[in-house]
Scaffold this active site. Structure first.
Site, mmCIF file in Angstrom:
data_model
loop_
_atom_site.group_PDB
_atom_site.id
_atom_site.type_symbol
_atom_site.label_atom_id
_atom_site.label_comp_id
_atom_site.label_asym_id
_atom_site.label_seq_id
_atom_site.Cartn_x
_atom_site.Cartn_y
_atom_site.Cartn_z
ATOM 1 N N SER A 1 1.638 -29.636 -11.167
ATOM 2 C CA SER A 1 0.711 -30.186 -12.159
ATOM 3 C C SER A 1 0.391 -31.642 -11.857
ATOM 4 O O SER A 1 0.902 -32.228 -10.928
ATOM 5 C CB SER A 1 1.290 -30.042 -13.556
ATOM 6 O OG SER A 1 2.582 -30.593 -13.608
ATOM 7 N N THR B 1 13.004 -29.504 10.894
ATOM 8 C CA THR B 1 12.851 -30.009 9.537
ATOM 9 C C THR B 1 11.412 -29.927 9.087
ATOM 10 O O THR B 1 10.535 -29.603 9.857
ATOM 11 C CB THR B 1 13.301 -31.464 9.422
ATOM 12 O OG1 THR B 1 13.275 -31.825 8.041
ATOM 13 C CG2 THR B 1 12.347 -32.384 10.151
ATOM 14 N N LYS C 1 8.737 -36.484 7.343
ATOM 15 C CA LYS C 1 8.585 -36.462 5.893
ATOM 16 C C LYS C 1 9.575 -35.487 5.285
ATOM 17 O O LYS C 1 10.004 -34.533 5.938
ATOM 18 C CB LYS C 1 7.147 -36.130 5.483
ATOM 19 C CG LYS C 1 6.554 -34.871 6.008
ATOM 20 C CD LYS C 1 6.417 -33.723 5.051
ATOM 21 C CE LYS C 1 6.425 -34.116 3.619
ATOM 22 N NZ LYS C 1 6.753 -32.920 2.783
ATOM 23 N N GLU D 1 14.264 -35.546 -3.047
ATOM 24 C CA GLU D 1 13.614 -35.583 -4.355
ATOM 25 C C GLU D 1 14.578 -36.027 -5.451
ATOM 26 O O GLU D 1 15.609 -35.396 -5.682
ATOM 27 C CB GLU D 1 13.006 -34.214 -4.677
ATOM 28 C CG GLU D 1 11.725 -33.986 -3.895
ATOM 29 C CD GLU D 1 11.088 -32.627 -4.138
ATOM 30 O OE1 GLU D 1 9.883 -32.503 -3.899
ATOM 31 O OE2 GLU D 1 11.804 -31.701 -4.558
ATOM 32 N N ASN E 1 10.557 -31.028 -9.793
ATOM 33 C CA ASN E 1 10.339 -29.634 -9.420
ATOM 34 C C ASN E 1 10.017 -28.712 -10.585
ATOM 35 O O ASN E 1 9.655 -27.564 -10.386
ATOM 36 C CB ASN E 1 11.529 -29.115 -8.618
ATOM 37 C CG ASN E 1 11.531 -29.724 -7.245
ATOM 38 O OD1 ASN E 1 10.561 -29.562 -6.512
ATOM 39 N ND2 ASN E 1 12.571 -30.472 -6.923
ATOM 40 N N THR F 1 4.685 -36.327 0.803
ATOM 41 C CA THR F 1 4.366 -35.552 -0.414
ATOM 42 C C THR F 1 5.122 -36.207 -1.570
ATOM 43 O O THR F 1 4.621 -37.137 -2.175
ATOM 44 C CB THR F 1 4.740 -34.059 -0.263
ATOM 45 O OG1 THR F 1 6.059 -33.951 0.258
ATOM 46 C CG2 THR F 1 3.769 -33.355 0.639
#
Lengths: 406, 406
Positions: free
Chosen positions: A406, A189, A178, A275, A401, A152
């Site tokens: 979007s 996880t 992932k 991230e 985040n 992702t």
């Protein structure tokens, strides 16, 4: 044990595929892992009260099915908070796989990741399953396609594999995983699939996995948010030809060691690719009275936003580390704490017996600028240890985040 | 109860001052609060195992002294993780105040905030105390000076005061507080001082404060990092002339109500002014089986980095809220959850019985762009409720904490 190339297709009898089905825009979004013969299956799953439809499905399969043979995964939509319609869609996804591969529906694991609260585009998914079935192939390339399809916000696919010898036979074990947000696994996880050609009883496979996860996936955190979809699945198809492991002997230990290498490797890759992360943060806590305390302290440090921000800024603000230790819930004597930082460029003692040493801020900052930063905390009060992995908190974490959907 | 102007000098008999002593660069860095007559004192303090020197000092004063008369505070250095030298410096700070004001040393509370692990510049501090003593004044301006001097990364000083009638006498109660990082109070908050001219027994003063903090300061979080220095202090000097409150009667209830107004007001100001924050996030959880669960759920939501980032980006990603509820530790039925967002522009239902409603993303985003955003979660399973306050997670939070010490 030998480290080898590959992931879910490293072991004998496993095939995989990864395709663009149309859930996401212009990126692979579905993956399939298939064993040519029925395999023992085990899994560990999120402890979040809010569980995604595939998690509920897989928990049932793990409990009730003697054998599993396939894992179908999609990214782009999590199928969580989707009610009865979500359960139905998950079943339709499993059913499509069962039909395409001519295997029982209760031998199909499912896994989803992506936005919570959106219904699955089930027509797209079912069409995706037939694409996946058509593309199924053995070989490392096919495993890499699958690992790519479950990404992702990950910036690279995560695979790992090893080989080891059991009962005179070469056994292989590999997996994919992932991340990289909503990562604070609690008994599993986000999504990880491990395959092996080992012969082992279902009970011991589950026990090994449940024990392993405490020291691997459960020791990483990106943002302290335990997902609704966490699933760690393992398939063991027995094709290595070893005598089935049915008791905790040396063979079992060798398997556990190999499993731990792969799970820890994948877990660290998830943490390093958290991230927005620019570096991997490893925190080792030693000299602790109990393992429980060691785990609490190490996880408290890697999840502190203040520690993570300081690491991002290469600022050796060790007071924040002691502060995070102090609210971890563990009892300890602050006046005995030694603290070191370490990276490729060297190692430095910042704290001795709870007080700052006369270290060079410049050198400390240089060490913290490494791609992999290790913090060691020594409580000098016992023999228990624990290691946890996290990452820094960056502008990009917030950016990713603030506009995820979007 | 009436809301009035001012802070720690709103009540009769209290004086204050705030000066630049030279700990920080070009900003006020020391404050003093003084009662012209001995006052009852009570306090609640951090539960962090690593406690700053002033916290250990104040806990002893609270336990052993019948009366307190002054609070001295400094910003710029936290006097935490400073060992025996830190304890000595703290005592020297208290001693300087005792000498300057001619009061016993065990009637002087101390409080420090700033960088952990650095020793106090004790000469600067002692000189600062004489400046503070010389500047002591009654009146609202003096209280404002003190509130300004305890700021670190706060962007504005935080004061609040009320008046109420007890036993026919007008009683006043006011306070000041500071945030704005390392804020996840556990039995107290970073630094807050409340003063009142109420006459009340020391035991009831402590009990009221300990009870109040559970619903005020302990319900806010900026970054889930419980500080080493959290201290909430209250001084009650009795000058209002009411008959001393010695039992839990209507007068006690009126006091608790006034206290709760001031503490909640200050707590919300800390949350709204959290490091880097652009908005206040209020989360109200209703229809819960137990208050304990309501508190867990509300705090889990306001501390989620993913929720906080979404709020910053005006993204109505309600799945993250349900996810945070799910890992809060509380048990509940996700299929019964209703969820609303609300700001100055209106109110919108995003979730009904665990599923997304057909709401307008555009309108939801508009509501989330308000300066104060309220989320209401209804579990429809009981009568318990809780409210927690936090803020969004922004680039500036990371920026501030990546180079806090430079």
């Amino acid at each position: 044990m030998k480290i080898i190339e590959g992931g879910v297709t490293a072991s004998q009898g496993f095939q995989a595929s990864g395709v663009y089905a149309g859930i996401k825009k212009n990126r692979k979004d579905m993956a399939l892992v298939y064993s040519s013969v029925p395999a023992k299956g085990a899994g560990t799953f999120t402890t979040n009260v809010v569980k995604a439809a595939p998690v509920i499905w897989d928990m049932k399969i793990t409990k009730e099915s003697q054998y599993v043979q396939a894992v179908v995964l999609n990214s782009g939509v999590a199928n969580a908070c989707t009610g009865a319609e979500g359960d139905k869609n998950n079943e339709l996804m499993a059913e499509a796989v069962a039909k395409a591969l001519n295997i029982p529906i209760n031998s199909v694991y499912t896994a989803s990741t992506g936005v919570i609260g959106k219904q699955m585009p089930i027509d797209v998914i079912v069409k995706g399953v037939s694409l996946l079935a058509g593309e199924l192939k053995p070989g490392l390339g096919a495993g890499a396609q699958a690992a790519e399809a479950i990404m992702t916000t990950d910036t690279y696919p995560k695979e790992c594999a090893v080989s080891f010898v059991i009962d005179g036979k070469e056994v292989k074990l590999g997996g994919m995983a992932k991340g990289s947000g909503m990562i604070h696994p609690n008994m599993a996880t986000m999504l990880a699939v491990i395959t092996t050609d080992l012969a082992i009883s279902k009970e011991l496979l589950q026990e090994a996995l449940s024990e392993d996860v405490k020291h691997s996936f459960n020791m990483i955190s990106v943002d302290r948010d335990t997902s609704t979809n966490d699933s760690l699945l393992i398939l063991a198809n027995g094709l290595a030809g070893n005598k089935e492991i049915t008791e905790k002997n040396d063979d079992y230990d060798a398997f556990c060691k190999a499993l731990n290498y792969v799970t820890t490797n994948l877990a660290k890759k998830i943490a390093a690719d958290g991230e927005g992360a620019t570096k991997l943060l490893e925190v080792q806590v030693i000299g602790v009275k109990s393992e429980e305390d060691a785990i609490s302290i190490s996880k408290s440090i890697i999840t502190s936003n203040l520690v993570k921000s300081a690491v991002f800024g290469n600022d050796a603000n060790w007071g924040r580390i002691l502060c995070a230790m102090g609210y971890s819930g563990a009892r300890f004597d602050p006046d005995k704490v030694d603290l070191y930082i370490e990276s490729a460029d060297g190692k430095l003692k910042l704290v001795e017996n709870g007080l700052g040493t006369d270290y060079s801020e410049e050198y400390a900052s240089k060490l913290l600028s490494g791609k992999e930063v290790k913090v060691t905390v020594d409580l000098k009060s016992g023999n228990a240890t624990a290691t946890a992995w996290g990452c820094d908190l960056t502008y990009d974490y917030v950016k990713i985040n603030a506009d995820y959907r979007s």
